[in-house]
Motif scaffolding. Structure first.
Motif, PDB file in Angstrom:
ATOM      1  N   VAL A   1       0.838  -1.207   0.000  1.00 58.05           N
ATOM      2  CA  VAL A   1       0.000   0.000   0.000  1.00 58.05           C
ATOM      3  C   VAL A   1       0.869   1.253   0.000  1.00 58.05           C
ATOM      4  CG1 VAL A   1      -1.650   1.342   1.364  1.00 58.05           C
ATOM      5  CG2 VAL A   1      -1.991  -1.120   1.058  1.00 58.05           C
TER       6      VAL A   1
ATOM      7  N   LYS B   1       1.829   4.193  -3.533  1.00 59.25           N
ATOM      8  CA  LYS B   1       1.464   5.607  -3.477  1.00 59.25           C
ATOM      9  C   LYS B   1       2.269   6.419  -4.488  1.00 59.25           C
ATOM     10  CE  LYS B   1       0.006   5.731   1.381  1.00 59.25           C
ATOM     11  NZ  LYS B   1       0.324   6.246   2.744  1.00 59.25           N
TER      12      LYS B   1
ATOM     13  N   LYS C   1       0.260   7.604  -7.855  1.00 57.47           N
ATOM     14  CA  LYS C   1      -0.972   8.400  -7.803  1.00 57.47           C
ATOM     15  C   LYS C   1      -1.247   9.134  -9.111  1.00 57.47           C
ATOM     16  CE  LYS C   1      -0.764   9.435  -2.846  1.00 57.47           C
ATOM     17  NZ  LYS C   1      -0.512  10.525  -1.850  1.00 57.47           N
TER      18      LYS C   1
ATOM     19  N   ILE D   1      -4.359  -5.403  -4.558  1.00 57.50           N
ATOM     20  CA  ILE D   1      -4.294  -4.052  -3.995  1.00 57.50           C
ATOM     21  C   ILE D   1      -4.204  -3.002  -5.099  1.00 57.50           C
ATOM     22  CG2 ILE D   1      -2.878  -2.500  -2.592  1.00 57.50           C
ATOM     23  CD1 ILE D   1      -2.150  -4.973  -0.882  1.00 57.50           C
ATOM     24  N   ILE D   2      -3.388  -3.260  -6.133  1.00 59.50           N
ATOM     25  CA  ILE D   2      -3.252  -2.290  -7.222  1.00 59.50           C
ATOM     26  C   ILE D   2      -4.559  -2.140  -7.987  1.00 59.50           C
ATOM     27  CG2 ILE D   2      -2.200  -1.971  -9.509  1.00 59.50           C
ATOM     28  CD1 ILE D   2       0.458  -2.690  -8.348  1.00 59.50           C
TER      29      ILE D   2
ATOM     30  N   LEU E   1      -7.567  -2.608  -6.919  1.00 59.89           N
ATOM     31  CA  LEU E   1      -8.550  -1.895  -6.098  1.00 59.89           C
ATOM     32  C   LEU E   1      -8.217  -0.410  -5.985  1.00 59.89           C
ATOM     33  CD1 LEU E   1      -9.146  -4.419  -3.143  1.00 59.89           C
ATOM     34  CD2 LEU E   1     -10.831  -3.679  -4.838  1.00 59.89           C
ATOM     35  N   GLU E   2      -6.949  -0.103  -5.877  1.00 61.89           N
ATOM     36  CA  GLU E   2      -6.528   1.279  -5.661  1.00 61.89           C
ATOM     37  C   GLU E   2      -6.568   2.106  -6.946  1.00 61.89           C
ATOM     38  OE1 GLU E   2      -5.447   4.377  -3.190  1.00 61.89           O
ATOM     39  OE2 GLU E   2      -5.837   2.301  -2.592  1.00 61.89           O
ATOM     40  N   TYR E   3      -6.218   1.466  -8.084  1.00 64.18           N
ATOM     41  CA  TYR E   3      -6.129   2.204  -9.351  1.00 64.18           C
ATOM     42  C   TYR E   3      -6.942   1.513 -10.449  1.00 64.18           C
ATOM     43  CZ  TYR E   3      -2.200   4.411  -6.935  1.00 64.18           C
ATOM     44  OH  TYR E   3      -1.411   5.089  -6.038  1.00 64.18           O
TER      45      TYR E   3
END
Length: 814
Positions: free
Chosen positions: A204, A208, A211, A227-228, A230-232
């Motif tokens: 996580v 960052k 972004k 994780i990637i 979900l985040e992007y």
């Protein structure tokens, strides 16, 4: 990079004192590396050492612009930019700088490892396509990244930067500096995980960086992918790996020194010939394929570039040379940035002469005349004694260089010249592109050529020193133990690097060790723990500081000082608090003080003792008793003397286990070299040594055939045996033979079979793909120093100091 200090003050929110019209073209953060100070600014970072303490050193070297949070000494002819936090100021500056080049495409590479390899391979593939700016070596920290970014110029159209973090919260700052166009995550392996609760938190934090990236390239680790995604969810994502990947490895086939890679590139099957065989390199090349594919290059271009990838060395090697020379081997890279780093390393060497052997620079898109003018300006800024140039281009532009000794068209000519001319008492930097084979020059000049070598990582050693220093109060001094050739690592090389990095004191066991250090130019105070009475004349001649442990010794040494009419000579008083080897008894402190009180011939520099069991928790009571006895003796002596000598007792284990006994100084020994008997602390130390050799011969045994003296190994099946040129004369005891110990080849364990011979040992490589000439790790990360100590039924100290002097030592900096 040219900034007016008035403009810079606005960018970094600084208070400006002094001439507002000065220009900044260079940044210094280490006063020892200042060679050409014109238009340079010194930034005083605050870390383990406070950079503000070295502002005066920079001033004496003619630097006149300073950035810091305070000013220890104000000079009327200097300019000062005062900021709250120098690191934050540097990051603001870098952010402003990179935003001044909106058309620059940037690649930001983060991950647990592989960052430097990927960056250098991208440069190897693209240097003739783009004008590239990249991180020097592995500059990726909170300071390293902005320093790299500030090298961007208008000519650059591609930036490749490493980005590292060590704690949560740091990546936000790094992202504000770089905000890369293309973000690359090499992997997350749990490295540098001390400050993260788990791998997920690391992932996580690292991502960052992406972004504001348009594209994210990442490995198909289940946790990372989840994780990637979900985040992007709205960014272009490219995965690489062995399963369910955009760049998917289907199969590998070894073909000698190369690997045939069968890869699916966005669903299209492709084959690439790759000049490496290890798993880590294969993982890195999949990531490289993903980046090159995203940049739009076709199969033919990528295959051509991958086929010619070269090994990336992330280090400068230092070896002992003939005629009292030191040789720095940097025949791995060919670019301007690495030349500048290597020249600074050259000038860290304590030799009266500095010599450069330099080949043509191959990796640059600058116009030829512009490139060699830039190189010559850099080289000429260093006060070199001699320069030898190699190659058609350097020959053509030789008139640009100062202090040219000779210019050659080929390496063969250089070797012939050096064979006929002796260079003495010099540090030689051998720097150039691989095609020139300048390593042959190194081989000509080095003292030893044994295939078995002990590599000493000076960067890791200094990181260990800094770790222990971080546990101390700023005023607590460090006495570095370099006895027994620095625990077997080297006679003076360790002392030299410690001196350069401002260690406070050195300590040796016997006077002869101190004499050798002085003869090699070591000027630090040197404490002699066991000064032999017969050596007093030379102890004084070489300005060594003896340990005084008895009244007889004190009287004899004072008598010698009287003969020489010397006063206030530094001595160190040893108190025996329980080790019962050497030292005054605590109850003798009053008598000793009375003898010393009016003695004009000596000056007590320190009063100390030695912990016997500071690494044994069950013996805490005894350890505390020792400390109290020392303090009792010290208080009596200091009161009688009327001044306060240094007080010290803590060794490496004592530093960790008994911080209340750090006193005025500590003695750092085995911890500096990467070992301590404390599991938690051991994880924070870096491995310093690697003992390695090569495979001399591989042969097969049929069932029933035997190996070595005594025929202790009998083959039960067809067995492939490799012979290594290392034996018990090199320090590997016979006890680790016959399957007790192992070595590693390409990361795989190979058991030692049969009895170890004086000069050779045999290993079973039946299940390992290897060939004659391949590197074999005898000791280092795996197997470790601790494992060897267990096999030997001894302690790591004995293992280190048992490595024979006939084993060539190579020192290197990352």
């Amino acid at each position: 990079m040219i900034y007016c200090v008035t403009h810079l003050a606005l960018i970094i929110d600084a208070q400006l004192i002094g001439d507002p019209d000065r220009k900044i073209q260079h940044i210094f953060y280490d006063s020892r590396n200042i060679v050409s100070p014109a238009d340079g600014a010194f930034i005083a970072f605050i870390g383990i050492r406070d950079g503000h303490k070295y502002m005066e050193d920079a001033y004496k070297k003619s630097v006149r612009i300073f950035i810091g949070s305070h000013i220890p000494v104000i000079h009327s002819d200097a300019t000062y930019l005062i900021v709250d936090d120098p690191v934050s100021a540097l990051q603001k500056w870098a952010c402003y700088h990179i935003n001044s080049y909106p058309s620059l495409t940037t690649i930001g590479i983060t991950g647990s490892n592989g960052k430097t390899i990927l960056k250098e391979w991208l440069n190897q593939c693209l240097w003739d396509v783009f004008s590239i700016i990249k991180s020097p070596k592995s500059f990726n920290s909170q300071m390293g990244l902005p320093l790299s970014v500030l090298q961007i110029e208008s000519k650059h159209d591609l930036g490749i930067f490493e980005v590292g973090i060590s704690k949560p919260g740091e990546m936000d700052k790094q992202e504000r500096v770089l905000h890369p166009t293309i973000g690359v995550l090499t992997n997350v392996l749990g490295a540098h995980s001390e400050y993260f609760k788990d791998k997920e938190e690391q992932i996580v934090e690292k991502i960052k960086l992406f972004k504001n990236s348009q594209v994210i390239i990442y490995p198909t680790d289940p946790n990372i992918s989840k994780i990637i995604q979900l985040e992007y969810p709205n960014k272009k994502l490219i995965s690489f790996g062995k399963e369910n990947s955009d760049i998917q490895l289907l199969e590998t086939t070894l073909n000698g020194n190369t690997t045939v890679l069968s890869v699916s590139v966005f669903g299209e099957p492709r084959e690439f010939i790759f000049p490496f065989t290890d798993d880590a390199s294969i993982q890195n090349v999949l990531c490289l394929l993903a980046v090159l594919s995203e940049l739009g290059y076709n199969y033919d271009f990528i295959q051509e570039k991958i086929l010619h990838l070269q090994f990336v060395s992330m280090r400068l090697e230092l070896v002992s040379g003939i005629n009292n020379c030191t040789i720095i081997n940097d025949t791995f890279n060919s670019d301007y940035q690495s030349l500048e780093i290597a020249l600074h390393f050259l000038f860290q060497q304590n030799k009266p002469k500095k010599v450069l052997v330099l080949s043509d620079i191959l990796q640059s898109r600058l116009a030829e005349a512009e490139l060699y003018k830039k190189i010559a300006d850099l080289v000429n800024s260093f006060p070199l004694h001699h320069i030898l140039l190699v190659g058609e281009k350097t020959y053509k532009y030789r008139h640009l260089f100062n202090n040219i000794l000779k210019s050659f068209l080929s390496t063969v000519e250089v070797i012939r010249f050096l064979e006929s001319r002796s260079i003495k008492d010099a540090a030689l930097l051998i720097k150039g592109a691989r095609k020139f084979e300048l390593e042959k020059v190194t081989q000509l000049l080095e003292v030893q050529s044994h295939d078995t070598i002990l590599e000493v990582n000076l960067h890791s050693l200094l990181m260990n020193v800094n770790y222990f220093k971080s546990l101390l109060k700023p005023e607590t001094k460090i006495i570095a133990m370099v006895k027994a050739s620095s625990y077997g690592l080297g006679n003076f090389e360790i002392a030299e690097v410690l001196q350069f990095y401002h260690i406070d004191y050195l300590a040796v066991a016997y006077p002869d060790e101190g004499f050798k250090l002085r003869d090699k130019g070591i000027h630090l105070p040197i404490m002699v723990m066991n000064p032999e009475i017969s050596s007093y004349d030379r102890v004084i001649e070489y300005e060594l500081e003896p340990e005084i442990y008895s009244f007889r010794e004190l009287n004899l040494f004072v008598h010698k000082l009287k003969e020489k009419k010397l006063t206030k000579y530094p001595i160190h008083i040893k108190i025996d608090t329980g080790m019962h080897r050497l030292g005054f008894q605590p109850e003798e402190a009053q008598k000793l003080g009375d003898l010393l009180k009016n003695n004009v011939y000596v000056k007590v520099k320190s009063i100390f003792s030695h912990f016997a069991v500071s690494d044994v928790s069950e013996q805490e009571e005894f350890t505390r008793l020792q400390a109290s006895k020392l303090k009792y003796s010290f208080d009596i002596l200091a009161k009688i003397l009327g001044y306060q000598p240094l007080l010290h007792i803590a060794n490496s284990a004592g530093i960790i286990n008994y911080p209340e006994y750090h006193f005025d100084a500590v003695r750092l020994g085995i911890g500096m070299y990467g070992y301590i008997d404390n599991e938690k602390t051991l994880k924070k130390l870096k491995n310093v040594i690697t003992l390695k050799t090569v495979i001399s011969n591989i042969h097969d045994l049929e069932p029933g055939e035997t190996v070595g003296y005594g025929r202790q190994f009998v083959a039960k099946k067809t067995t492939s045996v490799a012979t290594l040129p290392i034996g018990y004369a090199d320090g590997i005891r016979r006890i680790v033979g016959n399957g007790k110990g192992y070595v590693t080849i390409h990361g795989k364990k190979a058991p030692i079979i049969g009895n170890i011979c004086m000069d050779m040992m045999m290993i079973d490589v039946t299940n390992i793909a290897c060939k004659e000439g391949d590197t074999v790790i005898i000791m280092g990360e795996n197997p470790s120093l601790i494992e060897y100590a267990e096999w030997y039924q001894t302690i790591p100290y004995e293992v280190l100091t048992s490595i024979s002097s006939r084993v060539k030592r190579i020192y290197y900096r990352e």
